[in-house]
Design a protein around this motif. Structure first.
Motif, PDB file in Angstrom:
ATOM      1  N   PHE A   1       0.832  -1.206   0.000  1.00 55.73           N
ATOM      2  CA  PHE A   1       0.000   0.000   0.000  1.00 55.73           C
ATOM      3  C   PHE A   1       0.865   1.255   0.000  1.00 55.73           C
ATOM      4  O   PHE A   1       0.529   2.249  -0.667  1.00 55.73           O
ATOM      5  N   ALA A   2       1.980   1.236   0.716  1.00 54.32           N
ATOM      6  CA  ALA A   2       2.871   2.398   0.750  1.00 54.32           C
ATOM      7  C   ALA A   2       3.406   2.710  -0.647  1.00 54.32           C
ATOM      8  O   ALA A   2       3.430   3.872  -1.073  1.00 54.32           O
ATOM      9  N   GLY A   3       3.830   1.682  -1.376  1.00 55.67           N
ATOM     10  CA  GLY A   3       4.313   1.916  -2.730  1.00 55.67           C
ATOM     11  C   GLY A   3       3.221   2.402  -3.656  1.00 55.67           C
ATOM     12  O   GLY A   3       3.434   3.292  -4.485  1.00 55.67           O
ATOM     13  N   TYR A   4       2.033   1.834  -3.516  1.00 56.02           N
ATOM     14  CA  TYR A   4       0.879   2.288  -4.300  1.00 56.02           C
ATOM     15  C   TYR A   4       0.594   3.762  -4.030  1.00 56.02           C
ATOM     16  O   TYR A   4       0.165   4.501  -4.927  1.00 56.02           O
ATOM     17  N   SER A   5       0.879   4.217  -2.801  1.00 58.01           N
ATOM     18  CA  SER A   5       0.679   5.618  -2.420  1.00 58.01           C
ATOM     19  C   SER A   5       1.909   6.472  -2.693  1.00 58.01           C
ATOM     20  O   SER A   5       1.977   7.623  -2.256  1.00 58.01           O
ATOM     21  N   SER A   6       2.901   5.901  -3.385  1.00 57.31           N
ATOM     22  CA  SER A   6       4.165   6.582  -3.724  1.00 57.31           C
ATOM     23  C   SER A   6       5.005   6.936  -2.503  1.00 57.31           C
ATOM     24  O   SER A   6       5.877   7.795  -2.564  1.00 57.31           O
ATOM     25  N   ASP A   7       4.783   6.258  -1.378  1.00 52.30           N
ATOM     26  CA  ASP A   7       5.626   6.405  -0.195  1.00 52.30           C
ATOM     27  C   ASP A   7       6.668   5.298  -0.237  1.00 52.30           C
ATOM     28  O   ASP A   7       6.593   4.314   0.498  1.00 52.30           O
ATOM     29  N   PHE A   8       7.660   5.470  -1.118  1.00 54.10           N
ATOM     30  CA  PHE A   8       8.615   4.395  -1.334  1.00 54.10           C
ATOM     31  C   PHE A   8       9.620   4.276  -0.191  1.00 54.10           C
ATOM     32  O   PHE A   8      10.259   3.232  -0.041  1.00 54.10           O
ATOM     33  N   LEU A   9       9.755   5.318   0.610  1.00 52.89           N
ATOM     34  CA  LEU A   9      10.618   5.212   1.789  1.00 52.89           C
ATOM     35  C   LEU A   9      10.053   4.159   2.744  1.00 52.89           C
ATOM     36  O   LEU A   9      10.774   3.257   3.195  1.00 52.89           O
ATOM     37  N   SER A  10       8.762   4.265   3.042  1.00 53.25           N
ATOM     38  CA  SER A  10       8.123   3.271   3.920  1.00 53.25           C
ATOM     39  C   SER A  10       8.072   1.901   3.244  1.00 53.25           C
ATOM     40  O   SER A  10       8.313   0.866   3.890  1.00 53.25           O
ATOM     41  N   ALA A  11       7.778   1.888   1.951  1.00 57.10           N
ATOM     42  CA  ALA A  11       7.677   0.615   1.224  1.00 57.10           C
ATOM     43  C   ALA A  11       8.988  -0.158   1.294  1.00 57.10           C
ATOM     44  O   ALA A  11       9.002  -1.371   1.539  1.00 57.10           O
ATOM     45  N   ALA A  12      10.111   0.537   1.092  1.00 60.94           N
ATOM     46  CA  ALA A  12      11.415  -0.134   1.103  1.00 60.94           C
ATOM     47  C   ALA A  12      11.747  -0.680   2.483  1.00 60.94           C
ATOM     48  O   ALA A  12      12.205  -1.828   2.620  1.00 60.94           O
ATOM     49  N   HIS A  13      11.516   0.114   3.522  1.00 60.38           N
ATOM     50  CA  HIS A  13      11.838  -0.334   4.873  1.00 60.38           C
ATOM     51  C   HIS A  13      11.024  -1.565   5.268  1.00 60.38           C
ATOM     52  O   HIS A  13      11.514  -2.440   5.995  1.00 60.38           O
ATOM     53  N   LEU A  14       9.788  -1.632   4.817  1.00 62.66           N
ATOM     54  CA  LEU A  14       8.939  -2.763   5.177  1.00 62.66           C
ATOM     55  C   LEU A  14       9.160  -3.972   4.271  1.00 62.66           C
ATOM     56  O   LEU A  14       9.187  -5.118   4.733  1.00 62.66           O
ATOM     57  N   LEU A  15       9.316  -3.730   2.968  1.00 66.85           N
ATOM     58  CA  LEU A  15       9.273  -4.831   2.006  1.00 66.85           C
ATOM     59  C   LEU A  15      10.608  -5.542   1.828  1.00 66.85           C
ATOM     60  O   LEU A  15      10.643  -6.768   1.687  1.00 66.85           O
ATOM     61  N   ILE A  16      11.715  -4.804   1.832  1.00 67.28           N
ATOM     62  CA  ILE A  16      13.001  -5.443   1.539  1.00 67.28           C
ATOM     63  C   ILE A  16      13.342  -6.541   2.550  1.00 67.28           C
ATOM     64  O   ILE A  16      13.753  -7.642   2.153  1.00 67.28           O
ATOM     65  N   PRO A  17      13.166  -6.322   3.867  1.00 66.59           N
ATOM     66  CA  PRO A  17      13.405  -7.446   4.791  1.00 66.59           C
ATOM     67  C   PRO A  17      12.458  -8.624   4.557  1.00 66.59           C
ATOM     68  O   PRO A  17      12.840  -9.781   4.754  1.00 66.59           O
ATOM     69  N   GLN A  18      11.228  -8.334   4.104  1.00 64.96           N
ATOM     70  CA  GLN A  18      10.276  -9.414   3.854  1.00 64.96           C
ATOM     71  C   GLN A  18      10.646 -10.209   2.608  1.00 64.96           C
ATOM     72  O   GLN A  18      10.352 -11.404   2.522  1.00 64.96           O
ATOM     73  N   PHE A  19      11.285  -9.572   1.618  1.00 63.66           N
ATOM     74  CA  PHE A  19      11.822 -10.314   0.479  1.00 63.66           C
ATOM     75  C   PHE A  19      12.770 -11.401   0.981  1.00 63.66           C
ATOM     76  O   PHE A  19      12.709 -12.549   0.543  1.00 63.66           O
ATOM     77  N   GLU A  20      13.656 -11.008   1.891  1.00 67.84           N
ATOM     78  CA  GLU A  20      14.626 -11.974   2.426  1.00 67.84           C
ATOM     79  C   GLU A  20      13.916 -13.125   3.132  1.00 67.84           C
ATOM     80  O   GLU A  20      14.276 -14.299   2.951  1.00 67.84           O
ATOM     81  N   HIS A  21      12.894 -12.802   3.914  1.00 69.49           N
ATOM     82  CA  HIS A  21      12.194 -13.857   4.646  1.00 69.49           C
ATOM     83  C   HIS A  21      11.412 -14.766   3.704  1.00 69.49           C
ATOM     84  O   HIS A  21      11.353 -15.988   3.921  1.00 69.49           O
ATOM     85  N   ILE A  22      10.821 -14.191   2.662  1.00 66.89           N
ATOM     86  CA  ILE A  22      10.102 -15.006   1.676  1.00 66.89           C
ATOM     87  C   ILE A  22      11.056 -15.993   1.009  1.00 66.89           C
ATOM     88  O   ILE A  22      10.758 -17.183   0.868  1.00 66.89           O
ATOM     89  N   VAL A  23      12.231 -15.498   0.598  1.00 70.43           N
ATOM     90  CA  VAL A  23      13.228 -16.376  -0.026  1.00 70.43           C
ATOM     91  C   VAL A  23      13.648 -17.465   0.954  1.00 70.43           C
ATOM     92  O   VAL A  23      13.733 -18.650   0.601  1.00 70.43           O
ATOM     93  N   ARG A  24      13.878 -17.076   2.209  1.00 69.72           N
ATOM     94  CA  ARG A  24      14.308 -18.050   3.215  1.00 69.72           C
ATOM     95  C   ARG A  24      13.250 -19.141   3.414  1.00 69.72           C
ATOM     96  O   ARG A  24      13.570 -20.333   3.480  1.00 69.72           O
ATOM     97  N   CYS A  25      11.989 -18.737   3.507  1.00 70.76           N
ATOM     98  CA  CYS A  25      10.911 -19.716   3.720  1.00 70.76           C
ATOM     99  C   CYS A  25      10.771 -20.662   2.532  1.00 70.76           C
ATOM    100  O   CYS A  25      10.563 -21.869   2.711  1.00 70.76           O
ATOM    101  N   GLN A  26      10.884 -20.118   1.311  1.00 70.81           N
ATOM    102  CA  GLN A  26      10.768 -20.963   0.131  1.00 70.81           C
ATOM    103  C   GLN A  26      11.916 -21.967   0.045  1.00 70.81           C
ATOM    104  O   GLN A  26      11.718 -23.136  -0.307  1.00 70.81           O
ATOM    105  N   LEU A  27      13.125 -21.530   0.383  1.00 71.99           N
ATOM    106  CA  LEU A  27      14.268 -22.441   0.363  1.00 71.99           C
ATOM    107  C   LEU A  27      14.150 -23.492   1.465  1.00 71.99           C
ATOM    108  O   LEU A  27      14.451 -24.674   1.240  1.00 71.99           O
ATOM    109  N   THR A  28      13.708 -23.075   2.645  1.00 69.37           N
ATOM    110  CA  THR A  28      13.534 -24.021   3.746  1.00 69.37           C
ATOM    111  C   THR A  28      12.529 -25.102   3.369  1.00 69.37           C
ATOM    112  O   THR A  28      12.717 -26.290   3.667  1.00 69.37           O
ATOM    113  N   ALA A  29      11.439 -24.693   2.707  1.00 66.59           N
ATOM    114  CA  ALA A  29      10.414 -25.655   2.296  1.00 66.59           C
ATOM    115  C   ALA A  29      10.961 -26.688   1.317  1.00 66.59           C
ATOM    116  O   ALA A  29      10.437 -27.802   1.214  1.00 66.59           O
TER     117      ALA A  29
END
Length: 500
Positions: A378-406
């Protein structure tokens, strides 16, 4: 206007303005009518104002009016409008009802959930699951542990049904089905031991685990990017803004996520190899400087004594592919993503709750991360990319980690003192299973965008505080947000048979 003014006026003048704002908000009826879709925000704002200014007593009659209208509407909700009940109880969470009232609310939610659970449509099953979850919470407030556990059992069962719908569609997704089965197992694990025999939970978890592993095996390679149509890039530059116009909201968002295809890794690799074999410039070592002038990466020259595609030249080959990939970002963002996003925002008004639901429905988003990911989108959709980056980039890492663990990859390392720690994204993206899970092109984009030393290296720069204000408005951050929306959204829409 009264709401805005009451924030600005002197304290002595605020009561009348707040009262005016509240009276105006309460004129918006509680309804699923598309023209009154903001009622939830308005009524929540009423409660916020009453709590904030503390001028309102029970004698004002507002508290009792809000509660009476919401409860009356809730009790009248029928099966076709089940999602309205979810919105109402979300507002009622701000109240502290007594146990008798909590029990009535819980029973209404449970009744609706059972009715919706009889359907075979995935959308209805999702609403049923959410209603069972809410009913569980309200039975807990009513101090009814037996009914609370009953609802938790039903939550697990609806997640199994969601998994089954994923493989019964024209475009089956076994990866999504496995994810729902994993969620069902997690729900079963929350059931206390004293209730397990009553519902046969231990045996049920074994059955679900066997089925989940079967679906995981069948899902190999399923999260690869969906093939795109051939685009006329020149025409698309002119029409990217128009591509999302005059469409239904979700359809427009689906088009936006495929407004430009992913980099074709094989074509990029073949192009670089052709250059590598003919140019003498590749023989020398190359360094990469950071924004502060430091040398942050170094790659050896091309060794002509060995196969250009061999292990001896792999580092230089990957380095050059990443360099060429970076050149495309500005073109992709400026010609495609920015104009399409501007048109999307102008024509459609997605609320934060929509992105919460999108994240909750996506098999890529681990349970418990739905609000984090939804807020980032939602932050990126609202052009608040500062908030989007802080929230999303760590979650990218966790998504990759979960997929590899599976897929059985060890994502935890131990030092000589047997202290365990999670492996960082830079070491995860080089695993061979990345290609199996995400497909060759998407796996390369994730590595180049977040972990390559001669790429933007977003994960490490964010983690170490190396990004300034301007960096969060960069082309790379905007592209990373779009890529996250694409991955998460299209994993959901693939379940529905939408291939973009």
């Amino acid at each position: 206007m009264a709401d805005i003014l009451c924030q600005l006026m002197e304290p002595k003048d605020r009561y009348l303005l707040a009262k005016k704002a509240i009276d105006s908000y309460l004129h918006i009826p509680v309804s699923q009518d598309m023209f009154q879709k903001d009622w939830k925000f308005c009524w929540t704002r009423v409660i916020t104002l009453m709590l904030k200014f503390r001028y309102f007593k029970d004698s004002d009659g507002i508290w009792s009016h809000v509660e009476r209208v919401l409860l009356t509407t809730l009790y009248d909700v029928k099966k076709p409008n089940g999602s309205l009940a979810l919105d109402i109880v979300d507002v009622l969470k701000n109240q502290k009802p007594n146990s008798d009232l909590a029990l009535k609310i819980a029973e209404k939610l449970a009744l609706l959930a059972y009715e919706l659970d009889e359907d075979t449509e995935q959308a209805q099953i999702i609403i049923a699951r959410d209603l069972f979850c809410e009913a569980q919470a309200w039975f807990a407030k009513a101090k009814e542990p037996d009914r609370e556990i009953e609802m938790l059992v039903q939550v697990a069962q609806t997640q199994v049904r969601e998994g089954q719908t994923c493989i019964q569609r024209a475009y089956p997704s076994f990866g999504a089905a496995a994810g729902f089965y994993a969620s069902a197992i997690q729900a079963c694990q929350k059931i206390p031991n004293k209730f397990r025999n009553q519902y046969g939970i231990d045996q049920r978890m074994q059955e679900l685990s066997v089925q989940m592993k079967k679906y995981q095996q069948r899902s190999l390679g399923e999260l690869k990017e969906i093939p795109e149509s051939e685009w006329d890039l020149k025409e698309q530059m002119e029409l990217s803004g128009q591509a999302v116009q005059n469409k239904k909201p979700v359809e427009a968002l689906q088009i936006f996520t495929c407004i430009v295809p992913l980099v074709d890794y094989q074509k990029a690799r073949e192009h670089v190899l052709a250059e590598l074999k003919t140019s003498s410039l590749w023989l020398s070592e190359e360094v990469w400087d950071g924004s502060d002038g430091r040398v942050i990466a170094k790659v050896p020259g091309f060794d002509s004594r060995h196969d250009p595609e061999g292990d001896e030249n792999k580092d230089r080959l990957d380095w050059e592919i990443t360099k060429k990939y970076r050149v495309q970002w500005r073109y992709r963002v400026e010609a495609f993503i920015r104009p399409a996003l501007a048109a999307l925002v102008k024509e459609h008004s997605f609320r934060e709750e929509f992105f919460f639901g999108l994240a909750r429905s996506s098999p890529l988003v681990p349970r418990g991360r739905e609000r984090l990911v939804g807020k980032a989108l939602f932050a990126g959709y609202s052009s608040d990319f500062l908030s989007a980056a802080h929230l999303l980039i760590p979650q990218f890492e966790h998504i990759v980690r979960c997929q590899l663990t599976a897929k059985g990859v060890e994502t935890i390392r131990s030092d000589e003192d047997r202290v365990q720690s999670e492996r960082g994204l830079s070491s995860l993206v080089v695993e061979t299973e990345m290609t199996t899970i995400f497909g060759e092109s998407l796996a390369f984009e994730l590595k180049a965008l977040f972990a390559a030393k001669n790429g933007p290296n977003l994960r490490n720069d964010l983690a170490h505080g190396l990004m300034d204000d301007g960096a969060f408005q960069s082309i790379e951050v905007i592209y990373a947000w779009w890529l996250g929306l694409r991955m998460i959204g299209r994993a959901v829409w693939n379940i529905e048979g939408v291939q973009g």
